[in-house]
Structure formats: C-alpha cells, structure tokens
Design a protein around this motif. Structure first.
Motif, short mmCIF file in Angstrom:
data_model
loop_
_atom_site.label_atom_id
_atom_site.label_comp_id
_atom_site.label_asym_id
_atom_site.label_seq_id
_atom_site.Cartn_x
_atom_site.Cartn_y
_atom_site.Cartn_z
N UNK A 1 -6.48 3.48 4.15
CA UNK A 1 -6.63 4.83 3.61
C UNK A 1 -5.91 5.84 4.49
N UNK A 2 -5.11 6.68 3.87
CA UNK A 2 -4.43 7.75 4.58
C UNK A 2 -3.20 7.33 5.36
N UNK A 3 -2.81 6.06 5.28
CA UNK A 3 -1.64 5.58 6.02
C UNK A 3 -0.59 5.06 5.05
N UNK A 4 0.65 5.10 5.48
CA UNK A 4 1.73 4.57 4.67
C UNK A 4 2.20 3.25 5.24
N UNK A 5 2.43 2.29 4.37
CA UNK A 5 2.94 0.97 4.77
C UNK A 5 2.04 0.26 5.77
N UNK A 6 0.73 0.51 5.70
CA UNK A 6 -0.23 -0.19 6.55
C UNK A 6 -1.29 -0.83 5.66
N UNK A 7 -1.57 -2.11 5.97
CA UNK A 7 -2.50 -2.87 5.15
C UNK A 7 -3.44 -3.66 6.05
#
Length: 188
Positions: A11-17
């Motif tokens: 949540x709230x991050x780009x390209x992070x899983x």
C-alpha cells in the motif's frame, strides 16, 4: 503472478510487492491451541489472510507434492529434492517464470518431509552493495537450471532470478541418495 494474487502490492508504494507465508492455520495462532511441539507447523499457506479464495496451500510432504501436480526435480545436498508448481504445466515445467509459483519446495530425500523452501523473483532483488535479505547474488538461468532435471532447461521469459532460501532443518544433515551431490539422481 500479481494477477494470481500471490505477490500483493504494498500500500502506498510503487513497484513493491509482498507475499505472506504461514505455517499454521489462523485458528491455531493465538491462545492455548497455539502451543505445538512442531518447529514449523503442519501446513504452509501462501497469503492466508486472503480467505476465501486467495490462499494457496503448499504440500509439506513429498507425497503431497507428487499427488497435487508439483514437478519433482533435482536433489541437491544440503537442500533436498526440489519441487516446482507450474500453473500452466499440469505437473510439467513450461519454463516460463510467469507460470511458476514463486515458492520452490525442497524435501528431505529420506523422510520425505519439507526441509526448506526458496522464494524466487524473476526481477533481480539484490542491489549493488546489498543482497537486501535475498541470497547473495542473483542466478543466471544456467545456474538456476541446476535445480531441475530437464537437459534443455531455460527460463523463456527471463535470464536472471533472485532466490531467498529458508531452511527448517539442519542443512548439513540432508544428503541425496547414492552419493549424488547436485542435479538429478537415480532413485528419487
């Protein structure tokens, strides 16, 4: 694999899983029933919080893996017999990283119990000066292919993978039959 709900966006991050793994059912995690003599637990669940329909159950025995469509592959001393789950291959490897469950199981070749897993990513996770919790270096396809028994192994959709090994037993006690050290051994 994001579409299969295995890797979840942060949540709230780009390209992070992320991917959650549990070794006990949620009803057994708190309270008096949470006490167990088992070190790891009796199950391995991927994303157990996504009930219903989002949980993927990983077999904790070699017989369970064989019975549920996992591809039995190489035995490596210190790790065990590798099994891969290919969503498109129905028990056979398609050699597309996008089709593989990002968890590879490794079973003790003598007890057939889960010995270790490795999590893998087709996107390199290590940085120049840090492994960031992953194994020290990313593997080129040729090294990753030591985990499988197919002579013409390749990853059609990628050339490098990052792995993160997690052992549940002492790796020094895991030996493949017949003195086999790495790759495909008879009798496995």
């Amino acid at each position: 694999l994001v579409g299969r709900r295995l890797w979840r966006p942060v949540a709230g991050a780009q390209q992070q899983y992320y991917m959650a793994i549990a070794f006990r059912n949620s009803t057994e995690m708190c309270g008096e029933q949470a006490r167990s003599a088992q070190r790891v637990g009796h199950t391995l669940l991927v994303n157990p919080h996504l009930v219903p329909g989002g949980v993927f159950r990983v077999p904790t025995t070699r017989a369970g893996a064989d019975a549920s469509g996992w591809s039995r592959e190489a035995c490596i001393d210190g790790m065990g017999v590798h099994h891969f789950y290919d969503f498109a291959g129905a028990g056979n490897m398609t050699f597309f990283a996008k089709n593989l469950l990002p968890i590879t199981t490794m079973y003790d070749p003598w007890t057939n119990e889960l010995n270790a897993i490795f999590i893998f990513s087709a996107d390199v996770q290590q940085a120049l000066w840090s492994a960031r919790g992953w194994d020290k270096i990313p593997l080129p396809t040729k090294l990753w292919c030591l985990n499988v028994c197919t002579p013409k192994c390749t990853l059609h959709d990628d050339g490098w993978v990052s792995t993160m090994h997690l052992w549940f037993k002492n790796h020094e006690n895991i030996h493949c039959p017949g003195g086999c050290k790495v790759h495909c051994c008879d009798g496995i």
